[in-house]
Design a protein around this motif. Sequence first.
Motif, PDB file in Angstrom:
ATOM      1  N   TRP A   6     -11.531  80.936 112.371  1.00  0.00           N
ATOM      2  CA  TRP A   6     -10.318  80.220 112.751  1.00  0.00           C
ATOM      3  C   TRP A   6      -9.186  80.636 111.819  1.00  0.00           C
ATOM      4  CZ3 TRP A   6     -10.346  76.726 116.896  1.00  0.00           C
ATOM      5  CH2 TRP A   6     -11.615  76.410 117.397  1.00  0.00           C
ATOM      6  N   ILE A   7      -8.022  80.895 112.407  1.00  0.00           N
ATOM      7  CA  ILE A   7      -6.889  81.430 111.646  1.00  0.00           C
ATOM      8  C   ILE A   7      -5.645  80.575 111.895  1.00  0.00           C
ATOM      9  CG2 ILE A   7      -5.347  83.423 111.344  1.00  0.00           C
ATOM     10  CD1 ILE A   7      -7.694  85.162 112.385  1.00  0.00           C
ATOM     11  N   SER A   8      -4.882  80.330 110.833  1.00  0.00           N
ATOM     12  CA  SER A   8      -3.597  79.661 110.978  1.00  0.00           C
ATOM     13  C   SER A   8      -2.720  80.032 109.790  1.00  0.00           C
ATOM     14  CB  SER A   8      -3.771  78.140 111.045  1.00  0.00           C
ATOM     15  OG  SER A   8      -2.561  77.511 111.435  1.00  0.00           O
ATOM     16  N   ASN A   9      -1.412  79.882 109.964  1.00  0.00           N
ATOM     17  CA  ASN A   9      -0.468  80.144 108.879  1.00  0.00           C
ATOM     18  C   ASN A   9       0.097  78.850 108.333  1.00  0.00           C
ATOM     19  OD1 ASN A   9      -0.605  82.991 108.865  1.00  0.00           O
ATOM     20  ND2 ASN A   9       0.747  83.082 110.643  1.00  0.00           N
ATOM     21  N   ASP A  42       1.383  81.306 103.808  1.00  0.00           N
ATOM     22  CA  ASP A  42       0.018  81.631 103.392  1.00  0.00           C
ATOM     23  C   ASP A  42      -0.845  81.727 104.647  1.00  0.00           C
ATOM     24  OD1 ASP A  42       0.858  81.351 100.743  1.00  0.00           O
ATOM     25  OD2 ASP A  42       0.239  79.254 100.627  1.00  0.00           O
ATOM     26  N   ARG A  43      -1.870  82.574 104.601  1.00  0.00           N
ATOM     27  CA  ARG A  43      -2.773  82.750 105.749  1.00  0.00           C
ATOM     28  C   ARG A  43      -4.110  82.065 105.465  1.00  0.00           C
ATOM     29  NH1 ARG A  43      -3.973  86.600 109.993  1.00  0.00           N
ATOM     30  NH2 ARG A  43      -6.209  87.068 110.153  1.00  0.00           N
ATOM     31  N   PHE A  44      -4.543  81.212 106.389  1.00  0.00           N
ATOM     32  CA  PHE A  44      -5.826  80.524 106.290  1.00  0.00           C
ATOM     33  C   PHE A  44      -6.839  81.192 107.209  1.00  0.00           C
ATOM     34  CE2 PHE A  44      -3.694  77.431 103.936  1.00  0.00           C
ATOM     35  CZ  PHE A  44      -4.510  76.350 103.595  1.00  0.00           C
ATOM     36  N   GLU A  45      -8.039  81.448 106.694  1.00  0.00           N
ATOM     37  CA  GLU A  45      -9.164  81.900 107.497  1.00  0.00           C
ATOM     38  C   GLU A  45     -10.338  80.968 107.211  1.00  0.00           C
ATOM     39  OE1 GLU A  45     -10.000  85.992 106.723  1.00  0.00           O
ATOM     40  OE2 GLU A  45      -8.013  86.687 107.343  1.00  0.00           O
ATOM     41  N   VAL A  46     -10.846  80.325 108.257  1.00  0.00           N
ATOM     42  CA  VAL A  46     -11.896  79.318 108.100  1.00  0.00           C
ATOM     43  C   VAL A  46     -13.128  79.731 108.900  1.00  0.00           C
ATOM     44  CG1 VAL A  46     -12.526  76.899 108.471  1.00  0.00           C
ATOM     45  CG2 VAL A  46     -10.206  77.484 107.737  1.00  0.00           C
ATOM     46  N   THR A  47     -14.286  79.721 108.249  1.00  0.00           N
ATOM     47  CA  THR A  47     -15.552  80.029 108.928  1.00  0.00           C
ATOM     48  C   THR A  47     -16.573  78.950 108.584  1.00  0.00           C
ATOM     49  OG1 THR A  47     -16.113  81.468 107.042  1.00  0.00           O
ATOM     50  CG2 THR A  47     -15.262  82.534 109.023  1.00  0.00           C
ATOM     51  N   PRO A  48     -17.497  78.647 109.495  1.00  0.00           N
ATOM     52  CA  PRO A  48     -18.568  77.684 109.197  1.00  0.00           C
ATOM     53  C   PRO A  48     -19.413  78.192 108.023  1.00  0.00           C
ATOM     54  CG  PRO A  48     -18.470  78.157 111.549  1.00  0.00           C
ATOM     55  CD  PRO A  48     -17.583  79.161 110.878  1.00  0.00           C
ATOM     56  N   PHE A 280      14.798  80.431 112.938  1.00  0.00           N
ATOM     57  CA  PHE A 280      13.350  80.635 112.827  1.00  0.00           C
ATOM     58  C   PHE A 280      12.565  79.371 113.188  1.00  0.00           C
ATOM     59  CE2 PHE A 280       9.576  80.166 110.021  1.00  0.00           C
ATOM     60  CZ  PHE A 280       8.774  81.105 110.639  1.00  0.00           C
ATOM     61  N   SER A 281      11.477  79.554 113.947  1.00  0.00           N
ATOM     62  CA  SER A 281      10.570  78.467 114.292  1.00  0.00           C
ATOM     63  C   SER A 281       9.147  78.900 113.950  1.00  0.00           C
ATOM     64  CB  SER A 281      10.677  78.133 115.781  1.00  0.00           C
ATOM     65  OG  SER A 281       9.787  77.101 116.130  1.00  0.00           O
ATOM     66  N   PRO A 282       8.438  78.144 113.114  1.00  0.00           N
ATOM     67  CA  PRO A 282       7.108  78.573 112.684  1.00  0.00           C
ATOM     68  C   PRO A 282       6.061  78.449 113.787  1.00  0.00           C
ATOM     69  CG  PRO A 282       7.557  76.372 111.859  1.00  0.00           C
ATOM     70  CD  PRO A 282       8.828  76.857 112.504  1.00  0.00           C
ATOM     71  N   ASP A 283       5.104  79.345 113.781  1.00  0.00           N
ATOM     72  CA  ASP A 283       3.968  79.282 114.695  1.00  0.00           C
ATOM     73  C   ASP A 283       2.907  78.410 114.033  1.00  0.00           C
ATOM     74  OD1 ASP A 283       1.790  79.592 116.316  1.00  0.00           O
ATOM     75  OD2 ASP A 283       1.662  81.772 116.133  1.00  0.00           O
ATOM     76  N   MET A 284       2.750  77.185 114.517  1.00  0.00           N
ATOM     77  CA  MET A 284       1.800  76.243 113.925  1.00  0.00           C
ATOM     78  C   MET A 284       0.434  76.294 114.606  1.00  0.00           C
ATOM     79  SD  MET A 284       3.890  74.990 111.684  1.00  0.00           S
ATOM     80  CE  MET A 284       3.122  73.518 111.029  1.00  0.00           C
ATOM     81  N   GLY A 285       0.212  77.318 115.418  1.00  0.00           N
ATOM     82  CA  GLY A 285      -1.037  77.409 116.173  1.00  0.00           C
ATOM     83  C   GLY A 285      -2.255  77.636 115.296  1.00  0.00           C
TER      84      GLY A 285
END
Length: 292
Positions: A6-9, A42-48, A280-285
């Motif tokens: 899972w990825i989000s900024n 910052d970039r988040f990467e989440v794994t089980p 600018f509008s952030p991508d919160m996905g």
Amino acid sequence: MSKELWISNSYAKINLGLNVTERLENGYHTIETGFVFIEWSDRFEVTPANHFELDMGESRIPIDDSNLIVKAIKLLQEEAGLKDQYRIKVTKNIPAGAGLGGGSSNAATTLRMMNKISNLGLNEEDLMKLGKKLGADVPFFIKGKTGLGTGLGTEIEEMDIQPANWIVTVFPDIESSTAEAYQFCEPATPEFSLRNLLLEEEPEEWRYLMTNDLEKAVFPRLHLIGNLKDQFYEFGAEYASMSGSGSSVFGIFQQDFVAINAYESFHNLGFKTNMTRPGFSPDMGIYRKEVD
């Protein structure tokens, strides 16, 4: 066998104006400020995982209970029934101690991602209530919309105030103590309505009407921050200010080539520098991938 990623900024903010209106008996202060986003993330990467693991990518960033990501995880375990375990890898770009809300943004991203990935069923209001327990700026980052922050900064009135201008932000690589900034500031009734300034006045007028009350407490102790603000005006900024309690300073520019010149000049001087596009509008996905 593939597994989920899972990825989000996690985006930074700046403060358009900051009025300190009252010092409360508990030591906190009431404020009003305009929260807007910049393209520093910052970039988040989440794994089980079998157990919780946090990788901040930098040894100097603590990963103990003082980290707001860890605090957010524990809060969800205690109050929202989070039982699943994850490995969270954060690629840090937002400087720490910069007045850009990096820690608060990380906490908000953690709450949003865990809620979605583990199907905790919390709505935005639930997340914002949890966020208030972690920091005054966290509800803003959960909402993901620009707005006027009042009270302790946790009450957000959604307003479309993202500047239709270029924003250049500079981090001078020094830390400004939030506690000291508020300790040495003098609360006062604002001369002008910040809401009206942000909604009705053009950025070139802000220089004469809008203030960050914490500058008077910070500039005499950390001269470089004040010098950077002056430098922005020399480079042609329509408005320049310290963000929050510092130490970052930003300038707002009408023309792209003037903003680019300022960006390159600060960058060549060795400062961490960011440039944000108009509107600018952030991508919160929160995005899911399958990885091997």
